[in-house]
Design a protein around this motif. Structure first.
Motif, PDB file in Angstrom:
ATOM      1  N   LYS A   1      12.363  19.901  62.683  1.00 35.63           N
ATOM      2  CA  LYS A   1      13.301  18.782  63.337  1.00 35.63           C
ATOM      3  C   LYS A   1      13.993  17.872  62.052  1.00 35.63           C
ATOM      4  CE  LYS A   1      10.090  18.593  67.312  1.00 35.63           C
ATOM      5  NZ  LYS A   1       9.686  19.930  67.230  1.00 35.63           N
ATOM      6  N   GLY A   2      15.282  18.020  62.521  1.00 38.02           N
ATOM      7  CA  GLY A   2      15.898  16.790  61.604  1.00 38.02           C
ATOM      8  C   GLY A   2      16.432  17.683  60.373  1.00 38.02           C
ATOM      9  N   PRO A   3      16.827  17.024  59.233  1.00 37.38           N
ATOM     10  CA  PRO A   3      17.223  17.765  58.011  1.00 37.38           C
ATOM     11  C   PRO A   3      15.980  17.997  57.316  1.00 37.38           C
ATOM     12  CG  PRO A   3      17.569  15.429  57.773  1.00 37.38           C
ATOM     13  CD  PRO A   3      17.059  15.683  59.231  1.00 37.38           C
ATOM     14  N   THR A   4      15.746  19.350  57.339  1.00 39.95           N
ATOM     15  CA  THR A   4      14.391  19.904  56.720  1.00 39.95           C
ATOM     16  C   THR A   4      14.706  20.985  55.799  1.00 39.95           C
ATOM     17  OG1 THR A   4      14.007  21.507  58.452  1.00 39.95           O
ATOM     18  CG2 THR A   4      12.982  19.593  58.672  1.00 39.95           C
ATOM     19  N   ALA A   5      13.964  21.132  54.841  1.00 37.45           N
ATOM     20  CA  ALA A   5      13.991  22.326  54.125  1.00 37.45           C
ATOM     21  C   ALA A   5      12.518  22.723  53.667  1.00 37.45           C
ATOM     22  CB  ALA A   5      14.205  21.758  52.499  1.00 37.45           C
ATOM     23  N   ILE A   6      12.445  23.931  53.128  1.00 35.53           N
ATOM     24  CA  ILE A   6      10.951  24.480  52.922  1.00 35.53           C
ATOM     25  C   ILE A   6      10.813  24.896  51.424  1.00 35.53           C
ATOM     26  CG2 ILE A   6       9.886  26.491  53.293  1.00 35.53           C
ATOM     27  CD1 ILE A   6      11.433  26.808  56.112  1.00 35.53           C
ATOM     28  N   ALA A   7       9.814  24.231  50.851  1.00 35.83           N
ATOM     29  CA  ALA A   7       9.214  24.699  49.708  1.00 35.83           C
ATOM     30  C   ALA A   7       8.092  25.667  49.773  1.00 35.83           C
ATOM     31  CB  ALA A   7       8.606  23.480  48.887  1.00 35.83           C
ATOM     32  N   TYR A   8       7.973  26.534  48.862  1.00 36.57           N
ATOM     33  CA  TYR A   8       6.963  27.581  49.103  1.00 36.57           C
ATOM     34  C   TYR A   8       6.679  28.095  47.721  1.00 36.57           C
ATOM     35  CZ  TYR A   8      11.326  30.231  48.376  1.00 36.57           C
ATOM     36  OH  TYR A   8      12.487  30.600  47.631  1.00 36.57           O
ATOM     37  N   SER A   9       5.334  28.659  47.661  1.00 35.80           N
ATOM     38  CA  SER A   9       4.820  29.175  46.509  1.00 35.80           C
ATOM     39  C   SER A   9       3.627  30.314  46.455  1.00 35.80           C
ATOM     40  CB  SER A   9       4.358  28.200  45.642  1.00 35.80           C
ATOM     41  OG  SER A   9       3.107  27.627  45.895  1.00 35.80           O
ATOM     42  N   ALA A  10       3.598  31.248  46.071  1.00 40.44           N
ATOM     43  CA  ALA A  10       2.573  32.145  45.632  1.00 40.44           C
ATOM     44  C   ALA A  10       1.219  31.574  45.460  1.00 40.44           C
ATOM     45  CB  ALA A  10       2.991  33.598  45.106  1.00 40.44           C
ATOM     46  N   ASP A  11       1.249  30.698  44.364  1.00 35.89           N
ATOM     47  CA  ASP A  11       0.031  29.855  43.861  1.00 35.89           C
ATOM     48  C   ASP A  11      -0.104  28.962  45.082  1.00 35.89           C
ATOM     49  OD1 ASP A  11      -1.568  28.209  42.874  1.00 35.89           O
ATOM     50  OD2 ASP A  11      -0.563  27.679  40.982  1.00 35.89           O
ATOM     51  N   PRO A  12      -1.594  28.751  45.658  1.00 33.40           N
ATOM     52  CA  PRO A  12      -1.742  27.916  46.611  1.00 33.40           C
ATOM     53  C   PRO A  12      -1.660  26.253  46.460  1.00 33.40           C
ATOM     54  CG  PRO A  12      -3.465  29.009  45.837  1.00 33.40           C
ATOM     55  CD  PRO A  12      -2.550  29.668  45.199  1.00 33.40           C
ATOM     56  N   ILE A  13      -1.082  26.009  45.265  1.00 33.66           N
ATOM     57  CA  ILE A  13      -1.211  24.406  45.081  1.00 33.66           C
ATOM     58  C   ILE A  13       0.270  24.155  44.553  1.00 33.66           C
ATOM     59  CG2 ILE A  13      -2.042  22.569  43.731  1.00 33.66           C
ATOM     60  CD1 ILE A  13      -4.583  23.847  43.869  1.00 33.66           C
ATOM     61  N   ALA A  14       1.063  24.982  43.864  1.00 33.01           N
ATOM     62  CA  ALA A  14       2.208  24.684  42.974  1.00 33.01           C
ATOM     63  C   ALA A  14       3.347  23.824  43.823  1.00 33.01           C
ATOM     64  CB  ALA A  14       2.861  25.839  42.498  1.00 33.01           C
ATOM     65  N   ALA A  15       3.558  24.504  45.011  1.00 29.38           N
ATOM     66  CA  ALA A  15       4.767  23.722  45.735  1.00 29.38           C
ATOM     67  C   ALA A  15       4.194  22.248  46.255  1.00 29.38           C
ATOM     68  CB  ALA A  15       5.234  24.621  47.117  1.00 29.38           C
ATOM     69  N   ALA A  16       3.098  22.318  46.693  1.00 27.69           N
ATOM     70  CA  ALA A  16       2.554  21.081  46.981  1.00 27.69           C
ATOM     71  C   ALA A  16       2.544  20.038  45.909  1.00 27.69           C
ATOM     72  CB  ALA A  16       1.279  21.100  47.716  1.00 27.69           C
ATOM     73  N   LYS A  17       2.122  20.312  44.741  1.00 28.36           N
ATOM     74  CA  LYS A  17       2.174  19.508  43.777  1.00 28.36           C
ATOM     75  C   LYS A  17       3.545  19.002  43.495  1.00 28.36           C
ATOM     76  CE  LYS A  17      -1.793  20.526  40.657  1.00 28.36           C
ATOM     77  NZ  LYS A  17      -2.232  19.213  40.372  1.00 28.36           N
ATOM     78  N   VAL A  18       4.404  19.679  43.334  1.00 29.27           N
ATOM     79  CA  VAL A  18       5.917  19.374  42.945  1.00 29.27           C
ATOM     80  C   VAL A  18       6.446  18.500  43.867  1.00 29.27           C
ATOM     81  CG1 VAL A  18       8.093  20.305  42.198  1.00 29.27           C
ATOM     82  CG2 VAL A  18       6.169  21.403  41.239  1.00 29.27           C
ATOM     83  N   ALA A  19       6.364  18.897  45.237  1.00 26.38           N
ATOM     84  CA  ALA A  19       6.860  18.187  46.245  1.00 26.38           C
ATOM     85  C   ALA A  19       6.465  16.847  46.480  1.00 26.38           C
ATOM     86  CB  ALA A  19       6.701  19.076  47.544  1.00 26.38           C
ATOM     87  N   VAL A  20       4.923  16.690  46.328  1.00 21.63           N
ATOM     88  CA  VAL A  20       4.308  15.401  46.532  1.00 21.63           C
ATOM     89  C   VAL A  20       5.030  14.479  45.375  1.00 21.63           C
ATOM     90  CG1 VAL A  20       2.366  14.174  46.338  1.00 21.63           C
ATOM     91  CG2 VAL A  20       2.516  16.062  47.956  1.00 21.63           C
ATOM     92  N   LEU A  21       4.848  15.139  44.011  1.00 23.62           N
ATOM     93  CA  LEU A  21       5.143  14.499  43.071  1.00 23.62           C
ATOM     94  C   LEU A  21       6.582  13.835  43.196  1.00 23.62           C
ATOM     95  CD1 LEU A  21       4.382  13.383  40.286  1.00 23.62           C
ATOM     96  CD2 LEU A  21       5.292  15.270  39.180  1.00 23.62           C
ATOM     97  N   TYR A  22       7.686  14.765  43.532  1.00 20.66           N
ATOM     98  CA  TYR A  22       8.941  14.207  43.948  1.00 20.66           C
ATOM     99  C   TYR A  22       9.089  13.298  44.728  1.00 20.66           C
ATOM    100  CZ  TYR A  22      13.812  14.943  43.315  1.00 20.66           C
ATOM    101  OH  TYR A  22      15.340  14.693  43.034  1.00 20.66           O
ATOM    102  N   ALA A  23       8.495  13.662  45.835  1.00 23.64           N
ATOM    103  CA  ALA A  23       8.390  12.615  46.880  1.00 23.64           C
ATOM    104  C   ALA A  23       7.829  11.102  46.609  1.00 23.64           C
ATOM    105  CB  ALA A  23       7.742  12.901  48.137  1.00 23.64           C
ATOM    106  N   LYS A  24       7.069  11.235  45.668  1.00 24.41           N
ATOM    107  CA  LYS A  24       6.685   9.555  45.027  1.00 24.41           C
ATOM    108  C   LYS A  24       7.692   8.816  44.383  1.00 24.41           C
ATOM    109  CE  LYS A  24       1.671  10.521  45.061  1.00 24.41           C
ATOM    110  NZ  LYS A  24       0.432  10.734  43.887  1.00 24.41           N
ATOM    111  N   THR A  25       8.670   9.607  43.726  1.00 20.28           N
ATOM    112  CA  THR A  25       9.556   9.036  42.822  1.00 20.28           C
ATOM    113  C   THR A  25      10.972   8.951  43.732  1.00 20.28           C
ATOM    114  OG1 THR A  25      10.043  11.120  42.100  1.00 20.28           O
ATOM    115  CG2 THR A  25       8.508   9.992  40.749  1.00 20.28           C
ATOM    116  N   ASN A  26      11.118   9.777  44.772  1.00 20.72           N
ATOM    117  CA  ASN A  26      12.402   9.769  45.468  1.00 20.72           C
ATOM    118  C   ASN A  26      11.917   9.480  46.983  1.00 20.72           C
ATOM    119  OD1 ASN A  26      14.865  10.090  46.661  1.00 20.72           O
ATOM    120  ND2 ASN A  26      15.379  11.584  45.213  1.00 20.72           N
TER     121      ASN A  26
END
Length: 171
Positions: free
Chosen positions: A75-100
């Motif tokens: 809902k709203g302006p969304t984007a999807i992050a995905y990875s085969a590694d079960p943690i990689a996309a979450a780590k990068v997205a959460v780290l980027y969300a903390k700084t931005n």
């Protein structure tokens, strides 16, 4: 975009989501092109991907995948992050969300399990697969090192005793 282009986009996105073990849905209100490019670069470096797609097309792409329940987060302006590694996309997205502040984690899916934003944040705090492997090798290697030291110690002590007796006999 014409109908055939949309169908091709949905098919490509569906193949990508089928291959992904982790999908993170984000909202990006006001991210500039440079910021999105930076985020994509960081995702690629971690072995993940980041895709901005229309919610309707993303919902169509989610149908028939193990991440099908994520349609409620779109809902709203969304984007999807995905990875085969079960943690990689979450780590990068959460780290980027903390700084931005313009990027917010909405939820995600790991396999067939749907996670809320807190679940994705908790997942991002876990060590990566390479870190876990290194810890396991370290744990396996430590007892062997200790065993070698312990088994070598009596022989060393015995050699020092014989050396002392030899020096005593020479004197």
């Amino acid at each position: 975009m014409d109908r055939s282009g949309k169908e091709k986009l949905v098919t490509e996105l569906q193949e990508t989501l089928n291959a992904a073990n982790l999908v993170v849905v984000t909202q990006q209100n006001g991210l500039s092109v440079a910021e999105v490019s930076d985020l994509r670069r960081k995702m690629r470096a971690a072995g993940a991907g980041f895709k901005v797609a229309k919610n309707r097309l993303a919902t169509l792409a989610l149908k028939g995948t193990k991440h099908e329940d994520l349609g409620t987060f779109l809902k709203g302006p969304t984007a999807i992050a995905y990875s085969a590694d079960p943690i990689a996309a979450a780590k990068v997205a959460v780290l980027y969300a903390k700084t931005n502040d313009k990027l917010k984690i909405v939820g995600g899916s790991m396999g067939t399990q749907t996670l809320n934003a807190a679940g994705i944040t908790a997942l991002a705090t876990l060590p990566s697969l390479d870190e876990l492997r290194a810890r396991l090798v370290g744990m396996l290697q430590t007892p062997a090192t200790r065993l070698a030291v312990v088994t070598g110690a009596p022989a060393g002590q015995l050699a020092r005793v014989f050396g002392a007796y030899a020096r005593k006999g020479e004197a």
